[in-house]
Motif scaffolding. Structure first.
Motif, PDB file in Angstrom:
ATOM      1  N   GLU A 117      60.783  13.614  54.169  1.00 27.87           N
ATOM      2  CA  GLU A 117      60.498  15.048  54.235  1.00 27.87           C
ATOM      3  C   GLU A 117      61.473  15.754  55.164  1.00 27.87           C
ATOM      4  O   GLU A 117      61.888  16.895  54.885  1.00 27.87           O
ATOM      5  CB  GLU A 117      59.061  15.271  54.688  1.00 27.87           C
TER       6      GLU A 117
ATOM      7  N   MET B  83      64.434  22.252  50.351  1.00 31.18           N
ATOM      8  CA  MET B  83      63.225  23.011  50.036  1.00 31.18           C
ATOM      9  C   MET B  83      63.260  24.401  50.661  1.00 31.18           C
ATOM     10  O   MET B  83      62.818  25.374  50.049  1.00 31.18           O
ATOM     11  CB  MET B  83      61.992  22.231  50.490  1.00 31.18           C
TER      12      MET B  83
ATOM     13  N   ARG C  71      60.290  20.470  45.365  1.00 32.43           N
ATOM     14  CA  ARG C  71      59.992  19.330  46.219  1.00 32.43           C
ATOM     15  C   ARG C  71      60.444  18.030  45.551  1.00 32.43           C
ATOM     16  O   ARG C  71      60.994  17.158  46.213  1.00 32.43           O
ATOM     17  CB  ARG C  71      58.493  19.272  46.540  1.00 32.43           C
TER      18      ARG C  71
END
Length: 231
Positions: A101, A108, A114
């Motif tokens: 992430e 993003m 995503r």
């Protein structure tokens, strides 16, 4: 060929202590420049001014001919998210996010999906040899893993210019060699220009040329370098 990034007569002072005293630099596409010098000579300050993290007190920085040092922070922040990649000494990963992430975040924030961002993150983590860390949060990573995850985040947008402050500082010699080989290949294949701050002669050997600083100024003799002295 016109330079991709130029700096002219940069000065920066902290309190009464000068950090930069009229530094010039031309950076071309696909070129790797190593910035070296003794501790406190202004290496990291120069990198921060070139990347728009700091505004110089005087002088100017231009990217593709357009001046960026006097622009508003939101514009410079966007440059660092889209056209520049920045790897700072301590990585600055977001503790609540997994490694994947963290790497996907710039994509993003730029409006990417995503799924696509996470796929790109997985590719870069694998290229840097830390695929197994994808689902780990930063607090569970070793120093070397954290640095490679931070490098993956800096590279995932395929930046035009990569600014790296001691990119191998937390790595052992083998991992450091892997990182520098990758940076060199990316610079050649993608035309990415790289500015790397380092005290390591082995890292500097991957550069096309060196810029040696001494007391905030460019040292034309190159004698401001102290081998093995940390930045």
């Amino acid at each position: 060929m016109s330079p991709l990034l130029t700096a002219r007569d940069l000065t920066k002072t902290y309190g009464v202590q000068p950090a930069l005293r009229g530094v010039d630099l031309d950076l071309h596409e696909g070129e790797i420049v190593a910035v070296r010098g003794r501790s406190g000579c202004g290496k990291s300050t120069l990198l921060h001014c070139l990347s728009g993290i700091l505004a110089p007190d005087s002088g100017e920085v231009r990217f593709r001919g357009d001046r960026i040092d006097d622009t508003a922070e939101p514009y410079r922040s966007e440059l660092r998210r889209t056209r520049f990649g920045v790897l700072l000494q301590h990585g600055h990963l977001i503790s609540e996010l997994t490694s994947a992430e963290n790497v996907a975040l710039p994509l993003m924030l730029g409006g990417g999906s995503r799924r696509a961002a996470m796929a790109a993150a997985a590719t870069w983590l694998a290229r840097l040899g830390v695929a197994e860390a994808a689902e780990q949060v930063p607090g569970r990573l070793s120093g070397g893993q954290s640095q490679r995850v931070a490098l993956a985040r800096a590279m995932v947008t395929q930046p035009v210019v990569l600014f790296a402050d001691e990119p191998t500082g937390a790595l052992d010699s083998l991992a450091g060699e892997l990182v520098m080989k990758l940076l060199s290949r990316v610079a050649r294949e993608q035309g990415t220009a790289v500015v790397v701050v380092t005290h390591d002669a082995t890292v500097a050997a991957y550069a096309d040329r060196e810029l040696v600083l001494r007391d905030g100024e460019v040292d034309p003799t190159g004698l401001g370098v102290a081998i093995g002295v940390p930045a």
